[in-house]
Write a protein that holds these residues in place. Structure first.
Motif, PDB file in Angstrom:
ATOM      1  N   MET A   1       0.828  -1.171   0.000  1.00  0.00           N
ATOM      2  CA  MET A   1       0.000   0.000   0.000  1.00  0.00           C
ATOM      3  C   MET A   1       0.877   1.240   0.000  1.00  0.00           C
ATOM      4  O   MET A   1       1.804   1.351   0.793  1.00  0.00           O
ATOM      5  N   LYS A   2       0.597   2.139  -0.945  1.00  0.00           N
ATOM      6  CA  LYS A   2       1.280   3.434  -0.979  1.00  0.00           C
ATOM      7  C   LYS A   2       0.397   4.452  -0.274  1.00  0.00           C
ATOM      8  O   LYS A   2      -0.817   4.454  -0.444  1.00  0.00           O
ATOM      9  N   LEU A   3       1.003   5.322   0.516  1.00  0.00           N
ATOM     10  CA  LEU A   3       0.312   6.451   1.109  1.00  0.00           C
ATOM     11  C   LEU A   3       0.724   7.671   0.310  1.00  0.00           C
ATOM     12  O   LEU A   3       1.897   8.039   0.290  1.00  0.00           O
ATOM     13  N   SER A   5       0.267  11.595  -0.198  1.00  0.00           N
ATOM     14  CA  SER A   5      -0.207  12.833   0.394  1.00  0.00           C
ATOM     15  C   SER A   5      -0.353  13.881  -0.698  1.00  0.00           C
ATOM     16  O   SER A   5       0.529  14.035  -1.543  1.00  0.00           O
ATOM     17  N   ASP A  24      -4.036   1.565  -2.639  1.00  0.00           N
ATOM     18  CA  ASP A  24      -3.371   2.796  -2.217  1.00  0.00           C
ATOM     19  C   ASP A  24      -4.331   3.712  -1.461  1.00  0.00           C
ATOM     20  O   ASP A  24      -5.552   3.609  -1.586  1.00  0.00           O
ATOM     21  N   VAL A  25      -3.733   4.613  -0.682  1.00  0.00           N
ATOM     22  CA  VAL A  25      -4.502   5.572   0.113  1.00  0.00           C
ATOM     23  C   VAL A  25      -4.075   6.978  -0.272  1.00  0.00           C
ATOM     24  O   VAL A  25      -2.880   7.274  -0.347  1.00  0.00           O
ATOM     25  N   LEU A  27      -4.194  10.777   0.958  1.00  0.00           N
ATOM     26  CA  LEU A  27      -4.414  11.612   2.138  1.00  0.00           C
ATOM     27  C   LEU A  27      -4.437  13.071   1.704  1.00  0.00           C
ATOM     28  O   LEU A  27      -3.437  13.598   1.224  1.00  0.00           O
ATOM     29  N   TRP A  73      -2.273   9.179  11.178  1.00  0.00           N
ATOM     30  CA  TRP A  73      -1.427   9.444  10.016  1.00  0.00           C
ATOM     31  C   TRP A  73      -0.060   8.784  10.210  1.00  0.00           C
ATOM     32  O   TRP A  73       0.470   8.150   9.294  1.00  0.00           O
ATOM     33  N   LEU A  76      -0.450   5.040   9.809  1.00  0.00           N
ATOM     34  CA  LEU A  76      -0.635   4.727   8.395  1.00  0.00           C
ATOM     35  C   LEU A  76       0.688   4.833   7.635  1.00  0.00           C
ATOM     36  O   LEU A  76       0.996   3.996   6.791  1.00  0.00           O
ATOM     37  N   SER A  77       1.482   5.828   7.971  1.00  0.00           N
ATOM     38  CA  SER A  77       2.790   6.007   7.324  1.00  0.00           C
ATOM     39  C   SER A  77       3.721   4.835   7.605  1.00  0.00           C
ATOM     40  O   SER A  77       4.445   4.380   6.720  1.00  0.00           O
ATOM     41  N   ALA A  80       2.646   1.794   5.523  1.00  0.00           N
ATOM     42  CA  ALA A  80       2.765   1.919   4.066  1.00  0.00           C
ATOM     43  C   ALA A  80       4.115   1.416   3.569  1.00  0.00           C
ATOM     44  O   ALA A  80       5.136   1.551   4.245  1.00  0.00           O
ATOM     45  N   CYS A  83       5.684   6.156   0.993  1.00  0.00           N
ATOM     46  CA  CYS A  83       4.989   7.396   1.327  1.00  0.00           C
ATOM     47  C   CYS A  83       5.424   8.437   0.309  1.00  0.00           C
ATOM     48  O   CYS A  83       6.611   8.721   0.165  1.00  0.00           O
TER      49      CYS A  83
END
Length: 87
Positions: A1-3, A5, A24-25, A27, A73, A76-77, A80, A83
């Motif tokens: 999973m990529k975070l 931003s 992926d997420v 933010l 956050w 989650l980071s 991941a 990031c």
């Protein structure tokens, strides 16, 4: 999973969506939280917004976008695999 931003509302979301997967997420941070006011956002994965930025700008999020705290956050980071800051 990529975070991923996003801090500016003027970013090319179609290009971002083409490079992202459903795992992926995205933010939304800083002024990018204004994008939550759009009817739809072209992103295949989950969309979150930083709670402090949403509160500071007095935005009401739609049901599909969840606000997260600074502590969430960080968690989650850590979870991941990558990031990224998209601009």
């Amino acid at each position: 999973m990529k975070l991923i931003s996003l801090i500016t509302p003027g970013a090319n979301l179609d290009e971002l969506a083409s490079l992202a997967s459903s795992n992926d997420v995205l933010l939304l941070r800083q002024d990018a939280v204004y994008l939550a006011l759009q009817a739809t956002l072209p992103f295949p994965g989950r969309i979150l917004a930083l709670e402090s930025d949403v509160s500071w700008r007095n935005i009401t999020l739609p049901a599909a976008i969840h606000a997260i705290s600074d502590a969430e956050w960080v968690t989650l980071s850590v979870a991941a695999t990558q990031c990224l800051l998209w601009s």
